[in-house]
Design a protein around this motif. Structure first.
Motif, PDB file in Angstrom:
ATOM      1  N   GLN A  63      -6.851  -9.434  21.240  1.00 38.21           N
ATOM      2  CA  GLN A  63      -5.628  -9.683  20.778  1.00 38.21           C
ATOM      3  C   GLN A  63      -4.467  -9.178  21.821  1.00 38.21           C
ATOM      4  O   GLN A  63      -3.317  -9.634  21.870  1.00 38.21           O
ATOM      5  CB  GLN A  63      -5.442  -8.651  19.277  1.00 38.21           C
ATOM      6  CG  GLN A  63      -5.737  -9.188  18.311  1.00 38.21           C
ATOM      7  CD  GLN A  63      -5.889  -8.199  17.049  1.00 38.21           C
ATOM      8  OE1 GLN A  63      -5.516  -7.032  17.011  1.00 38.21           O
ATOM      9  NE2 GLN A  63      -6.921  -8.469  16.107  1.00 38.21           N
ATOM     10  N   THR A  64      -4.788  -7.903  22.540  1.00 39.16           N
ATOM     11  CA  THR A  64      -3.995  -7.772  23.664  1.00 39.16           C
ATOM     12  C   THR A  64      -3.779  -8.616  24.878  1.00 39.16           C
ATOM     13  O   THR A  64      -3.021  -9.053  25.255  1.00 39.16           O
ATOM     14  CB  THR A  64      -4.356  -6.362  24.223  1.00 39.16           C
ATOM     15  OG1 THR A  64      -4.780  -5.286  23.356  1.00 39.16           O
ATOM     16  CG2 THR A  64      -3.968  -5.748  25.386  1.00 39.16           C
ATOM     17  N   LEU A  65      -5.018  -9.285  25.135  1.00 39.26           N
ATOM     18  CA  LEU A  65      -5.151 -10.313  26.166  1.00 39.26           C
ATOM     19  C   LEU A  65      -5.952 -11.389  25.493  1.00 39.26           C
ATOM     20  O   LEU A  65      -7.175 -11.604  25.812  1.00 39.26           O
ATOM     21  CB  LEU A  65      -5.761  -9.894  27.408  1.00 39.26           C
ATOM     22  CG  LEU A  65      -5.723 -10.654  28.570  1.00 39.26           C
ATOM     23  CD1 LEU A  65      -4.060 -10.776  28.870  1.00 39.26           C
ATOM     24  CD2 LEU A  65      -6.475 -10.171  29.731  1.00 39.26           C
ATOM     25  N   PRO A  66      -5.369 -12.561  24.643  1.00 39.33           N
ATOM     26  CA  PRO A  66      -6.107 -13.682  24.383  1.00 39.33           C
ATOM     27  C   PRO A  66      -6.768 -14.519  25.206  1.00 39.33           C
ATOM     28  O   PRO A  66      -7.683 -14.971  24.813  1.00 39.33           O
ATOM     29  CB  PRO A  66      -4.920 -14.359  23.509  1.00 39.33           C
ATOM     30  CG  PRO A  66      -3.716 -13.204  23.281  1.00 39.33           C
ATOM     31  CD  PRO A  66      -3.819 -12.332  24.350  1.00 39.33           C
ATOM     32  N   ILE A  67      -6.343 -14.443  26.410  1.00 42.53           N
ATOM     33  CA  ILE A  67      -7.243 -15.389  27.358  1.00 42.53           C
ATOM     34  C   ILE A  67      -8.451 -14.783  27.634  1.00 42.53           C
ATOM     35  O   ILE A  67      -9.485 -15.613  28.247  1.00 42.53           O
ATOM     36  CB  ILE A  67      -6.454 -15.498  28.849  1.00 42.53           C
ATOM     37  CG1 ILE A  67      -6.310 -14.199  29.397  1.00 42.53           C
ATOM     38  CG2 ILE A  67      -5.096 -16.424  28.577  1.00 42.53           C
ATOM     39  CD1 ILE A  67      -5.734 -14.306  30.906  1.00 42.53           C
ATOM     40  N   ILE A  68      -8.846 -13.648  27.078  1.00 37.80           N
ATOM     41  CA  ILE A  68     -10.370 -13.043  27.558  1.00 37.80           C
ATOM     42  C   ILE A  68     -11.164 -14.132  26.724  1.00 37.80           C
ATOM     43  O   ILE A  68     -12.556 -14.406  26.910  1.00 37.80           O
ATOM     44  CB  ILE A  68     -10.310 -11.765  26.926  1.00 37.80           C
ATOM     45  CG1 ILE A  68      -9.790 -10.661  27.852  1.00 37.80           C
ATOM     46  CG2 ILE A  68     -11.863 -11.561  26.690  1.00 37.80           C
ATOM     47  CD1 ILE A  68      -9.694  -9.394  27.540  1.00 37.80           C
ATOM     48  N   GLU A  69     -10.751 -14.512  25.318  1.00 40.33           N
ATOM     49  CA  GLU A  69     -11.769 -15.511  24.543  1.00 40.33           C
ATOM     50  C   GLU A  69     -13.084 -15.091  24.476  1.00 40.33           C
ATOM     51  O   GLU A  69     -13.922 -15.909  25.263  1.00 40.33           O
ATOM     52  CB  GLU A  69     -11.531 -16.809  25.093  1.00 40.33           C
ATOM     53  CG  GLU A  69     -10.144 -17.515  24.885  1.00 40.33           C
ATOM     54  CD  GLU A  69     -10.199 -19.138  25.230  1.00 40.33           C
ATOM     55  OE1 GLU A  69     -10.427 -19.831  24.348  1.00 40.33           O
ATOM     56  OE2 GLU A  69     -10.309 -19.139  26.505  1.00 40.33           O
ATOM     57  N   TRP A  70     -13.373 -14.000  23.787  1.00 42.18           N
ATOM     58  CA  TRP A  70     -14.861 -13.490  23.678  1.00 42.18           C
ATOM     59  C   TRP A  70     -15.722 -14.670  23.265  1.00 42.18           C
ATOM     60  O   TRP A  70     -15.473 -15.679  22.616  1.00 42.18           O
ATOM     61  CB  TRP A  70     -15.084 -12.631  22.592  1.00 42.18           C
ATOM     62  CG  TRP A  70     -14.435 -11.236  22.956  1.00 42.18           C
ATOM     63  CD1 TRP A  70     -13.585 -10.634  22.037  1.00 42.18           C
ATOM     64  CD2 TRP A  70     -14.525 -10.291  23.876  1.00 42.18           C
ATOM     65  NE1 TRP A  70     -12.945  -9.213  22.387  1.00 42.18           N
ATOM     66  CE2 TRP A  70     -13.725  -9.134  23.373  1.00 42.18           C
ATOM     67  CE3 TRP A  70     -15.276 -10.346  24.920  1.00 42.18           C
ATOM     68  CZ2 TRP A  70     -13.637  -8.145  24.267  1.00 42.18           C
ATOM     69  CZ3 TRP A  70     -15.011  -9.152  25.829  1.00 42.18           C
ATOM     70  CH2 TRP A  70     -14.454  -8.240  25.527  1.00 42.18           C
ATOM     71  N   GLY A  71     -16.925 -14.859  24.189  1.00 42.12           N
ATOM     72  CA  GLY A  71     -18.024 -15.876  23.848  1.00 42.12           C
ATOM     73  C   GLY A  71     -17.555 -17.319  24.246  1.00 42.12           C
ATOM     74  O   GLY A  71     -18.215 -18.120  24.202  1.00 42.12           O
ATOM     75  N   LYS A  72     -16.607 -17.544  25.016  1.00 39.01           N
ATOM     76  CA  LYS A  72     -16.091 -18.885  25.650  1.00 39.01           C
ATOM     77  C   LYS A  72     -15.609 -18.729  26.995  1.00 39.01           C
ATOM     78  O   LYS A  72     -16.403 -19.119  27.737  1.00 39.01           O
ATOM     79  CB  LYS A  72     -14.989 -19.404  24.723  1.00 39.01           C
ATOM     80  CG  LYS A  72     -14.655 -20.861  24.978  1.00 39.01           C
ATOM     81  CD  LYS A  72     -13.580 -21.494  24.079  1.00 39.01           C
ATOM     82  CE  LYS A  72     -13.246 -22.875  24.695  1.00 39.01           C
ATOM     83  NZ  LYS A  72     -12.243 -23.454  23.918  1.00 39.01           N
ATOM     84  N   HIS A  73     -14.466 -18.125  27.182  1.00 33.81           N
ATOM     85  CA  HIS A  73     -14.136 -17.782  28.606  1.00 33.81           C
ATOM     86  C   HIS A  73     -15.064 -16.666  29.162  1.00 33.81           C
ATOM     87  O   HIS A  73     -15.247 -16.641  30.265  1.00 33.81           O
ATOM     88  CB  HIS A  73     -12.741 -17.823  28.581  1.00 33.81           C
ATOM     89  CG  HIS A  73     -12.277 -17.361  30.113  1.00 33.81           C
ATOM     90  ND1 HIS A  73     -12.112 -18.316  31.054  1.00 33.81           N
ATOM     91  CD2 HIS A  73     -11.953 -16.327  30.767  1.00 33.81           C
ATOM     92  CE1 HIS A  73     -11.524 -17.796  32.129  1.00 33.81           C
ATOM     93  NE2 HIS A  73     -11.277 -16.694  31.912  1.00 33.81           N
ATOM     94  N   THR A  74     -15.327 -15.519  28.417  1.00 34.83           N
ATOM     95  CA  THR A  74     -15.733 -14.229  28.765  1.00 34.83           C
ATOM     96  C   THR A  74     -17.104 -14.181  28.166  1.00 34.83           C
ATOM     97  O   THR A  74     -17.274 -14.475  26.962  1.00 34.83           O
ATOM     98  CB  THR A  74     -14.905 -13.222  28.349  1.00 34.83           C
ATOM     99  OG1 THR A  74     -13.522 -13.016  28.794  1.00 34.83           O
ATOM    100  CG2 THR A  74     -15.650 -11.687  28.893  1.00 34.83           C
ATOM    101  N   ARG A  75     -18.295 -14.542  28.906  1.00 33.77           N
ATOM    102  CA  ARG A  75     -19.675 -14.652  28.416  1.00 33.77           C
ATOM    103  C   ARG A  75     -20.472 -13.112  28.689  1.00 33.77           C
ATOM    104  O   ARG A  75     -21.145 -12.688  28.056  1.00 33.77           O
ATOM    105  CB  ARG A  75     -20.329 -15.834  28.791  1.00 33.77           C
ATOM    106  CG  ARG A  75     -21.776 -15.804  28.824  1.00 33.77           C
ATOM    107  CD  ARG A  75     -22.150 -15.740  27.454  1.00 33.77           C
ATOM    108  NE  ARG A  75     -23.845 -15.680  27.643  1.00 33.77           N
ATOM    109  CZ  ARG A  75     -24.657 -15.620  26.731  1.00 33.77           C
ATOM    110  NH1 ARG A  75     -24.085 -15.275  25.373  1.00 33.77           N
ATOM    111  NH2 ARG A  75     -25.897 -15.646  26.629  1.00 33.77           N
ATOM    112  N   VAL A  76     -20.278 -12.981  30.141  1.00 29.35           N
ATOM    113  CA  VAL A  76     -21.154 -12.030  30.741  1.00 29.35           C
ATOM    114  C   VAL A  76     -20.529 -10.773  31.091  1.00 29.35           C
ATOM    115  O   VAL A  76     -19.567 -10.766  31.833  1.00 29.35           O
ATOM    116  CB  VAL A  76     -21.915 -12.482  31.971  1.00 29.35           C
ATOM    117  CG1 VAL A  76     -23.115 -11.209  32.290  1.00 29.35           C
ATOM    118  CG2 VAL A  76     -22.761 -13.727  31.659  1.00 29.35           C
ATOM    119  N   ILE A  77     -20.679  -9.455  30.363  1.00 23.67           N
ATOM    120  CA  ILE A  77     -19.972  -8.432  30.702  1.00 23.67           C
ATOM    121  C   ILE A  77     -20.730  -7.055  31.046  1.00 23.67           C
ATOM    122  O   ILE A  77     -21.849  -7.094  30.710  1.00 23.67           O
ATOM    123  CB  ILE A  77     -18.973  -7.996  29.555  1.00 23.67           C
ATOM    124  CG1 ILE A  77     -19.497  -7.445  28.212  1.00 23.67           C
ATOM    125  CG2 ILE A  77     -17.945  -9.271  29.244  1.00 23.67           C
ATOM    126  CD1 ILE A  77     -18.568  -6.861  27.414  1.00 23.67           C
TER     127      ILE A  77
END
Length: 606
Positions: free
Chosen positions: A205-219
């Motif tokens: 919610q703080t940074l929507p462009i993170i997009e868990w599981g779509k844009h951001t996959r490997v952390i």
């Protein structure tokens, strides 16, 4: 004319018949004694010519080690290539205060005691014993098969990991609780006052462009505790490499792996983490107890090295939201360091519980580096460094930002899950590399579906933690992506360096040298997979020691799935059988070994 037996009887040549009978009895006795009496086997481990080939060759260069230090080399063939190994009577049980949880390269107390300094966490780094111990790890009293996934995310058997220090130490923070025969993980944490699910949603919610599981996959989760952050992100299609050192927070990584959550033991000390440059989409630290500005900022520069261009660093710690002098001094130091590295603050906030976080973004262009008033820290010379990170000192410079082959700026991988099968940005630019990658993907898809899942004696429903010991492009892991398991992809340091490709595909992995012990607790993997790994190993180290390490890592009831030449399988099979594993073979090139609960009676001090 030859004399027949019938003629001998007719002519009553009884002395001759009696002598022949005695001779036959003597020969039978010799044969029986030869097959039953020996308790040793001798295996010739010299290099041999392979009669069958591994999957398509990989075009990248083998990993090199530019370190000026002198790490273990293991480059001498043991005992002129011949190894004598006794059967059951020769195996002994490790004995000592840490025997049940023994990790040879992290529990080398003699080497740790001799260290000149511990200022940079040197005592938490790898110090492998020579020679490698041959004893087998005992089982904890009451050990039983693990709780199956997904139930294991929230509860595990206490007897399997019988440690209660964190239960007391973190009892007010809901990390872990003891409940009857179980350890229960409520999803709490030092920074997760309203639970880990709320915290994960708060970040997006703080940074929507993170997009868990779509844009951001490997952390990467630094100082992960019991890895609840990574465990709950699995629901969002995110794969997390959780790591922490083996320290006073007793068994936190062991808890994570017993739960079925990806995790490894590591520390940001004096050496690079075992990951390639530009690997992770996002790196997370929630009160991870790392002094990022220490030693000229080397710890944060290490995160910069492994963070993908345009990737995010989420830092949730008291300096972000408290105003006392100590926290403000840390915050001011962090501001100066991140600005000098051209990291941009893209969000900073505090939630209703009073917990705050800041999100930084790594640049995608070198233009900021060129515009700085001071070249401090400098940009690393690309001709003077390697992508390798095995026993390599930390950089005191900024890793050069990659560009596409056409000279354009680096491009983010395709959205998950398209990135699993699309051309990886880090794929070698050499001729035919793309064709080889796609052929490798098809090869593993067919092999896994037609042989591994259908024809082998493996109960895949019991498999959660998987390790591919020689992962190549990660095709084996990609072919298993729809099963409820995860794969630790290991790139041996003497093999072609394809780990960047694995991360580009949205998978996780590490570098490792199989002539040494792996950074994990005993009994932490359900299946170990190996494809044509051992031939090169036999030139450098003893594969009996590798088998002992496999026995240490593997859970009782777990599997080894090995594809290799007939010759190598014939060398490995008696070693595995001597460990009381059950062995089955398929098409003469696939070996499935199942580890039981057997442990030897004799003990040896470690």
């Amino acid at each position: 004319m030859a004399i027949s037996v019938q003629n001998i009887i007719k002519e009553r040549k009884y002395p001759f018949i009696f002598s022949l009978f005695l001779l036959l009895v003597f020969v039978a006795f010799l044969l029986l004694n030869y097959t039953e009496s020996p308790i040793t086997f001798t295996a010739d481990f010299t290099q041999s010519q392979s009669t069958s080939s591994p999957p398509p060759s990989i075009l990248n260069s083998p990993i090199s080690n530019p370190s000026t230090d002198t790490p273990p080399t293991h480059d001498q063939s043991p005992s002129n290539g011949t190894v004598d190994v006794k059967l059951d009577s020769d195996w002994k049980l490790c004995e000592g205060g840490v025997a049940v949880d023994y990790i040879p390269c992290l529990d080398n107390f003699k080497a740790i005691k001799a260290l000149q300094s511990r200022r940079h966490m040197e005592h938490r780094e790898r110090h492998c014993p020579e020679p490698s111990p041959r004893c087998l790890i005992p089982l904890p009293p009451g050990y039983k098969g693990p709780v199956p996934w997904p139930k294991s995310r929230d509860m595990i058997w206490f007897d399997n990991v019988p440690h209660s220090k964190l239960v007391e130490y973190k009892k007010d923070q809901n990390w872990v609780r003891k409940s009857d025969d179980y350890l229960v993980f409520p999803g709490g944490g030092t920074q997760f006052k309203d639970g880990v699910t709320h915290y994960i949603n708060f970040i997006e919610q703080t940074l929507p462009i993170i997009e868990w599981g779509k844009h951001t996959r490997v952390i990467l989760d630094v100082g992960c505790g019991v890895a609840s952050f990574g465990g709950y992100l699995l629901d969002k299609g995110v794969i997390t490499m959780s790591f922490a050192p083996k320290d006073e927070h007793e068994a936190q990584i062991q808890f994570a792996l017993e739960r079925g959550i990806p995790a490894t033991l590591s520390v940001i000390g004096t050496q690079r983490l075992p990951f390639p440059d530009n690997a992770y989409d996002l790196i997370h630290c929630a009160r991870c107890r790392v002094h990022w500005d220490a030693d000229g900022g080397k710890p944060l520069m290490e995160l910069n090295r492994i963070l993908r261009p345009g990737g995010f660093f989420v830092w949730s710690a008291t300096p972000v939201y408290r105003t006392d002098d100590r926290d403000q001094n840390v915050w001011n130091a962090m501001v100066a360091l991140t600005e000098s590295m051209c990291w941009k603050v893209v969000a900073k906030t505090v939630d209703a519980s009073g917990i705050g976080l800041v999100i930084y973004q790594k640049p995608v262009s070198s233009s900021c580096y060129e515009e700085r008033k001071e070249n401090n820290p400098p940009v690393c010379d690309p001709n003077d460094r390697s992508n390798s990170s095995w026993y390599v000192p930390l950089d005191s410079c900024l890793t050069p930002l990659p560009v596409a082959g056409t000279g354009n700026l680096y491009s983010w991988p395709a959205p998950w899950s398209n990135r699993l099968s699309s051309k990886p940005p880090g794929l070698s630019a050499e001729r035919d590399a793309e064709e080889i990658f796609y052929e490798d993907t098809k090869h593993w898809s067919a092999l896994v579906s037609d042989v591994y899942l259908e024809s082998l004696a493996i109960n895949w429903s019991s498999v959660r933690n998987v390790m591919d010991m020689n992962a190549g492009f990660g095709g084996f892991a990609a072919a298993l992506i729809d099963l409820p398991l995860w794969v630790m992809n290991v790139i041996p340091v003497k093999e072609p360096d394809t780990l960047s490709v694995i991360f580009d595909r949205g998978l996780i992995g590490v570098y490792h040298d199989w002539c040494e012990s792996f950074n994990t607790y005993p009994r932490t993997y359900d299946l170990l997979h190996s494809s044509f790994l051992f031939k090169k190993l036999t030139q450098r180290c003893n594969i009996v020691d590798v088998a002992v390490e496999m026995d240490r890592i593997l859970r009782p009831g777990g599997y080894v799935l090995l594809q290799d030449t007939v010759e190598m399988i014939n060398k490995l099979s008696p070693i595995f059988r001597s460990l009381h594993w059950s062995i089955t073979l398929y098409q003469e090139q696939f070996l499935v070994g199942t580890k039981g609960f057997w442990r030897p009676d004799e003990k040896i001090k470690i």
